[in-house]
Scaffold this motif. Structure first.
Motif, PDB file in Angstrom:
ATOM      1  N   ALA A  44     -40.958 -28.206 -28.268  1.00 26.98           N
ATOM      2  CA  ALA A  44     -39.614 -28.173 -28.215  1.00 26.98           C
ATOM      3  C   ALA A  44     -39.017 -28.777 -26.832  1.00 26.98           C
ATOM      4  O   ALA A  44     -39.947 -28.574 -25.780  1.00 26.98           O
ATOM      5  CB  ALA A  44     -38.911 -26.827 -28.445  1.00 26.98           C
ATOM      6  N   PRO A  45     -38.050 -29.531 -26.614  1.00 27.07           N
ATOM      7  CA  PRO A  45     -37.532 -29.760 -25.116  1.00 27.07           C
ATOM      8  C   PRO A  45     -36.988 -28.175 -24.549  1.00 27.07           C
ATOM      9  O   PRO A  45     -36.718 -27.484 -25.342  1.00 27.07           O
ATOM     10  CB  PRO A  45     -36.153 -30.431 -25.606  1.00 27.07           C
ATOM     11  CG  PRO A  45     -35.817 -30.203 -26.986  1.00 27.07           C
ATOM     12  CD  PRO A  45     -37.067 -29.736 -27.803  1.00 27.07           C
ATOM     13  N   VAL A  46     -37.206 -28.373 -23.335  1.00 27.17           N
ATOM     14  CA  VAL A  46     -37.100 -27.164 -22.565  1.00 27.17           C
ATOM     15  C   VAL A  46     -36.211 -27.403 -21.360  1.00 27.17           C
ATOM     16  O   VAL A  46     -36.376 -28.466 -20.732  1.00 27.17           O
ATOM     17  CB  VAL A  46     -38.320 -26.500 -22.034  1.00 27.17           C
ATOM     18  CG1 VAL A  46     -38.048 -25.348 -21.154  1.00 27.17           C
ATOM     19  CG2 VAL A  46     -39.288 -26.214 -23.214  1.00 27.17           C
ATOM     20  N   SER A  47     -35.047 -26.586 -21.567  1.00 27.67           N
ATOM     21  CA  SER A  47     -34.079 -26.930 -20.265  1.00 27.67           C
ATOM     22  C   SER A  47     -34.546 -25.766 -19.306  1.00 27.67           C
ATOM     23  O   SER A  47     -34.708 -24.646 -19.586  1.00 27.67           O
ATOM     24  CB  SER A  47     -32.640 -26.504 -20.839  1.00 27.67           C
ATOM     25  OG  SER A  47     -32.292 -27.563 -21.713  1.00 27.67           O
ATOM     26  N   VAL A  48     -34.486 -26.142 -18.018  1.00 25.83           N
ATOM     27  CA  VAL A  48     -34.963 -25.192 -16.943  1.00 25.83           C
ATOM     28  C   VAL A  48     -33.909 -25.403 -15.684  1.00 25.83           C
ATOM     29  O   VAL A  48     -33.400 -26.421 -15.426  1.00 25.83           O
ATOM     30  CB  VAL A  48     -36.443 -25.771 -16.375  1.00 25.83           C
ATOM     31  CG1 VAL A  48     -36.338 -27.003 -15.919  1.00 25.83           C
ATOM     32  CG2 VAL A  48     -37.067 -24.752 -15.429  1.00 25.83           C
ATOM     33  N   ARG A  49     -33.710 -24.171 -15.036  1.00 27.31           N
ATOM     34  CA  ARG A  49     -32.934 -24.173 -13.716  1.00 27.31           C
ATOM     35  C   ARG A  49     -33.963 -23.628 -12.570  1.00 27.31           C
ATOM     36  O   ARG A  49     -34.500 -22.465 -12.874  1.00 27.31           O
ATOM     37  CB  ARG A  49     -31.783 -23.198 -14.174  1.00 27.31           C
ATOM     38  CG  ARG A  49     -31.027 -23.054 -12.716  1.00 27.31           C
ATOM     39  CD  ARG A  49     -30.100 -21.888 -13.015  1.00 27.31           C
ATOM     40  NE  ARG A  49     -29.054 -21.993 -11.830  1.00 27.31           N
ATOM     41  CZ  ARG A  49     -29.423 -21.021 -10.834  1.00 27.31           C
ATOM     42  NH1 ARG A  49     -30.410 -20.360 -10.594  1.00 27.31           N
ATOM     43  NH2 ARG A  49     -28.207 -21.015  -9.749  1.00 27.31           N
ATOM     44  N   LEU A  50     -33.825 -24.323 -11.716  1.00 26.22           N
ATOM     45  CA  LEU A  50     -34.936 -24.156 -10.662  1.00 26.22           C
ATOM     46  C   LEU A  50     -34.138 -23.819  -9.210  1.00 26.22           C
ATOM     47  O   LEU A  50     -33.435 -24.778  -8.948  1.00 26.22           O
ATOM     48  CB  LEU A  50     -36.044 -25.211 -10.454  1.00 26.22           C
ATOM     49  CG  LEU A  50     -36.861 -25.161  -9.040  1.00 26.22           C
ATOM     50  CD1 LEU A  50     -37.928 -23.999  -9.339  1.00 26.22           C
ATOM     51  CD2 LEU A  50     -37.562 -26.298  -8.757  1.00 26.22           C
ATOM     52  N   THR A  51     -34.492 -23.028  -8.587  1.00 19.51           N
ATOM     53  CA  THR A  51     -33.916 -22.584  -7.172  1.00 19.51           C
ATOM     54  C   THR A  51     -34.957 -22.243  -6.228  1.00 19.51           C
ATOM     55  O   THR A  51     -35.988 -21.788  -6.731  1.00 19.51           O
ATOM     56  CB  THR A  51     -32.587 -21.906  -7.096  1.00 19.51           C
ATOM     57  OG1 THR A  51     -31.971 -21.982  -6.037  1.00 19.51           O
ATOM     58  CG2 THR A  51     -33.185 -20.615  -7.506  1.00 19.51           C
ATOM     59  N   LEU A  52     -34.744 -21.976  -5.126  1.00 19.55           N
ATOM     60  CA  LEU A  52     -35.735 -21.434  -4.034  1.00 19.55           C
ATOM     61  C   LEU A  52     -35.143 -20.176  -3.590  1.00 19.55           C
ATOM     62  O   LEU A  52     -33.744 -19.886  -3.442  1.00 19.55           O
ATOM     63  CB  LEU A  52     -35.860 -22.201  -2.964  1.00 19.55           C
ATOM     64  CG  LEU A  52     -36.434 -23.738  -3.219  1.00 19.55           C
ATOM     65  CD1 LEU A  52     -36.561 -24.527  -1.810  1.00 19.55           C
ATOM     66  CD2 LEU A  52     -37.781 -23.687  -4.252  1.00 19.55           C
ATOM     67  N   ALA A  53     -36.079 -19.243  -3.105  1.00 18.28           N
ATOM     68  CA  ALA A  53     -35.612 -17.949  -2.667  1.00 18.28           C
ATOM     69  C   ALA A  53     -36.632 -17.723  -1.433  1.00 18.28           C
ATOM     70  O   ALA A  53     -37.620 -18.425  -1.279  1.00 18.28           O
ATOM     71  CB  ALA A  53     -35.714 -16.905  -3.677  1.00 18.28           C
ATOM     72  N   ALA A  54     -36.131 -16.573  -0.443  1.00 20.02           N
ATOM     73  CA  ALA A  54     -36.965 -16.342   0.463  1.00 20.02           C
ATOM     74  C   ALA A  54     -37.290 -17.232   1.260  1.00 20.02           C
ATOM     75  O   ALA A  54     -38.801 -17.438   1.875  1.00 20.02           O
ATOM     76  CB  ALA A  54     -38.203 -15.296   0.001  1.00 20.02           C
ATOM     77  N   ALA A  55     -36.641 -18.371   1.324  1.00 22.75           N
ATOM     78  CA  ALA A  55     -37.141 -19.575   1.989  1.00 22.75           C
ATOM     79  C   ALA A  55     -36.703 -19.755   3.595  1.00 22.75           C
ATOM     80  O   ALA A  55     -35.918 -19.103   4.420  1.00 22.75           O
ATOM     81  CB  ALA A  55     -36.148 -20.976   1.689  1.00 22.75           C
TER      82      ALA A  55
END
Length: 301
Positions: free
Chosen positions: A48-59
């Protein structure tokens, strides 16, 4: 000074309400060193196609080459570059964690307004619509199920695909059903990716009642499983819904789409109504209509 690096990865796979709580899909977000710092990649090893949301934390002492959050659609059986991370001050260490949420389906999908669906049961069988848009609402609250159609039928009734597509997810291990909210995520189901990358889900199937596997191509009218009463339900029925995936808040949501069914030769096109008795009338398979340009999606490695 040598840079130090701490990587944390949070993956949240949120499926439809009928999806199994313990179900897994072969998708991962990974980080690897690069000349400039670190690269964040997504690997999709499923159909399947997959939609992803990425962010950074504790940077700490971290910059990125792309604006955050990053939204992307990762195609089946592929790897995709998501983000380049680098230290703002190369002379000291940097630390960060990645936080990602993903969901099956494509936020780039464009639903085909011409799409037609055959009734999802065998030719010659008749069943009553027990819940549909425009009628009394008992469980179809919210956008995810607003246009879903429920067909009241005995357990172990053969269920067929309403439209051609690629099976991307199944669940058949659950045995129980009832009005306990704890059963909300414990319904058996089949999910099929269609030509316009909308996803059709056939829910509340019987224990061990699925007859297709992820990666399998099916045509409209093909047997995919047997009805049941698993999950959150007051009785045996088929829950049929077609979704479009959209961005929402800090992740994704599934929005149900209106359905156009057809029966007869020549075909009569209609929307299902509450308490309507519908008969699957498809005497000749070669007379089943398709939307212009309709073709099942083909996914190859």
């Amino acid at each position: 000074m040598r840079s130090s690096f701490v990587l944390g990865l949070l993956l949240a796979c949120v499926l439809a309400a009928s999806a199994a709580a313990g179900a897994t899909y072969p998708f991962a977000v990974t980080t690897e060193p690069s000349a400039a710092g670190h690269r964040v990649l997504a690997r999709n090893s499923g159909p399947a196609p997959v939609s992803v949301r990425l962010t950074l934390a504790a940077a700490d002492n971290v910059g990125s080459a792309q604006p955050l959050p990053v939204y992307a659609v990762v195609r089946p059986y592929s790897e995709m570059f998501l983000l380049q991370v680098h230290p703002l001050d190369p002379g000291r260490g940097h630390r960060f964690t990645t936080q990602s949420t993903y969901r099956l389906g494509s936020i780039l999908a464009v639903p085909d307004p011409r799409a037609l669906y055959r009734l999802p049961f065998e030719n010659g069988r008749s069943f009553v619509v027990s819940q549909a848009a425009g009628g009394p609402v008992t469980t179809h609250h919210g956008e995810e199920s607003r246009y879903a159609v429920d067909f009241r039928m005995p357990e172990n009734t053969p269920i067929v695909a309403g439209r051609a597509g690629l099976v991307i997810e199944t669940e058949s291990s659950y045995r129980l059903g009832g009005s306990d909210p704890a059963l909300l995520a414990k319904a058996n189901y089949v999910s099929i990716l269609q030509a316009d990358e909308t996803i059709a889900t056939y829910g509340h199937l019987a224990f061990a009642g699925v007859r297709v596997s992820p990666g399998q191509q099916v045509q409209a009218g093909a047997l995919i499983g047997y009805s049941g009463a698993t999950g959150y339900t007051s009785g045996a029925h088929l829950h049929f819904v077609v979704h479009q995936l959209v961005r929402a808040n800090d992740g994704f949501a599934r929005v149900s789409l209106p359905l156009r069914f057809y029966v007869g030769t020549p075909p009569r096109i209609f929307a299902a109504r509450y308490r309507q008795l519908l008969t699957a009338d498809y005497a000749a398979a070669d007379r089943m209509p398709q939307a212009v340009g309709e073709a099942p999606p083909v996914r190859r490695r």
